[in-house]
Design a protein around this motif. Sequence first.
Motif, PDB file in Angstrom:
ATOM      1  N   GLY A  13     -11.033  29.497 -16.977  1.00 19.73           N
ATOM      2  CA  GLY A  13     -11.941  28.415 -16.616  1.00 19.73           C
ATOM      3  C   GLY A  13     -11.264  27.069 -16.488  1.00 19.73           C
ATOM      4  O   GLY A  13     -11.529  26.308 -15.553  1.00 19.73           O
ATOM      5  N   TRP A  14     -10.377  26.748 -17.436  1.00 19.36           N
ATOM      6  CA  TRP A  14      -9.693  25.462 -17.399  1.00 19.36           C
ATOM      7  C   TRP A  14      -8.769  25.342 -16.199  1.00 19.36           C
ATOM      8  O   TRP A  14      -8.697  24.275 -15.571  1.00 19.36           O
ATOM      9  CB  TRP A  14      -8.896  25.225 -18.685  1.00 19.36           C
ATOM     10  N   GLU A  15      -8.082  26.406 -15.859  1.00 19.88           N
ATOM     11  CA  GLU A  15      -7.187  26.354 -14.706  1.00 19.88           C
ATOM     12  C   GLU A  15      -7.952  26.126 -13.417  1.00 19.88           C
ATOM     13  O   GLU A  15      -7.537  25.356 -12.548  1.00 19.88           O
ATOM     14  CB  GLU A  15      -6.363  27.639 -14.594  1.00 19.88           C
ATOM     15  N   LEU A  20      -9.749  22.490  -9.038  1.00 21.40           N
ATOM     16  CA  LEU A  20     -10.836  21.818  -8.326  1.00 21.40           C
ATOM     17  C   LEU A  20     -10.699  20.302  -8.410  1.00 21.40           C
ATOM     18  O   LEU A  20     -10.966  19.594  -7.434  1.00 21.40           O
ATOM     19  CB  LEU A  20     -12.185  22.266  -8.883  1.00 21.40           C
ATOM     20  N   LEU A  21     -10.258  19.786  -9.553  1.00 22.63           N
ATOM     21  CA  LEU A  21     -10.051  18.351  -9.704  1.00 22.63           C
ATOM     22  C   LEU A  21      -8.930  17.858  -8.790  1.00 22.63           C
ATOM     23  O   LEU A  21      -9.060  16.821  -8.134  1.00 22.63           O
ATOM     24  CB  LEU A  21      -9.721  18.017 -11.162  1.00 22.63           C
ATOM     25  N   PHE A  27      -8.209  15.645  -1.369  1.00 22.07           N
ATOM     26  CA  PHE A  27      -8.967  15.603  -0.122  1.00 22.07           C
ATOM     27  C   PHE A  27     -10.085  14.575  -0.126  1.00 22.07           C
ATOM     28  O   PHE A  27     -10.541  14.148   0.916  1.00 22.07           O
ATOM     29  CB  PHE A  27      -9.560  16.985   0.200  1.00 22.07           C
ATOM     30  N   GLY A  28     -10.597  14.220  -1.276  1.00 20.45           N
ATOM     31  CA  GLY A  28     -11.716  13.293  -1.342  1.00 20.45           C
ATOM     32  C   GLY A  28     -13.037  14.018  -1.224  1.00 20.45           C
ATOM     33  O   GLY A  28     -13.129  15.129  -0.695  1.00 20.45           O
ATOM     34  N   ALA A  29     -14.078  13.373  -1.722  1.00 16.28           N
ATOM     35  CA  ALA A  29     -15.402  14.004  -1.766  1.00 16.28           C
ATOM     36  C   ALA A  29     -15.993  14.213  -0.380  1.00 16.28           C
ATOM     37  O   ALA A  29     -16.809  15.111  -0.178  1.00 16.28           O
ATOM     38  CB  ALA A  29     -16.346  13.167  -2.620  1.00 16.28           C
TER      39      ALA A  29
END
Length: 67
Positions: A13-15, A20-21, A27-29
């Motif tokens: 999960g952490w990876e 994703l972060l 790329f930006g939102a």
Amino acid sequence: MLQSLLFIGGLGGWEIMVILLVVLVFFGANKIPEIARGMGKGIREFKDATKEIKNEIESGVKLEDKK
């Protein structure tokens, strides 16, 4: 289900959250929905192509069986 996917089989999960972060920062939102749409279209086209190939093979086998 996540472990059944080949490309993220060993990630926890952490990876996944770190990845994703990084994608969000890189790329930006605003670009993420556009990228997701493009990936969705690519996956859909790939599925359609595989269905067509499968149907062609099955119809060829049926024609051979009739002979």
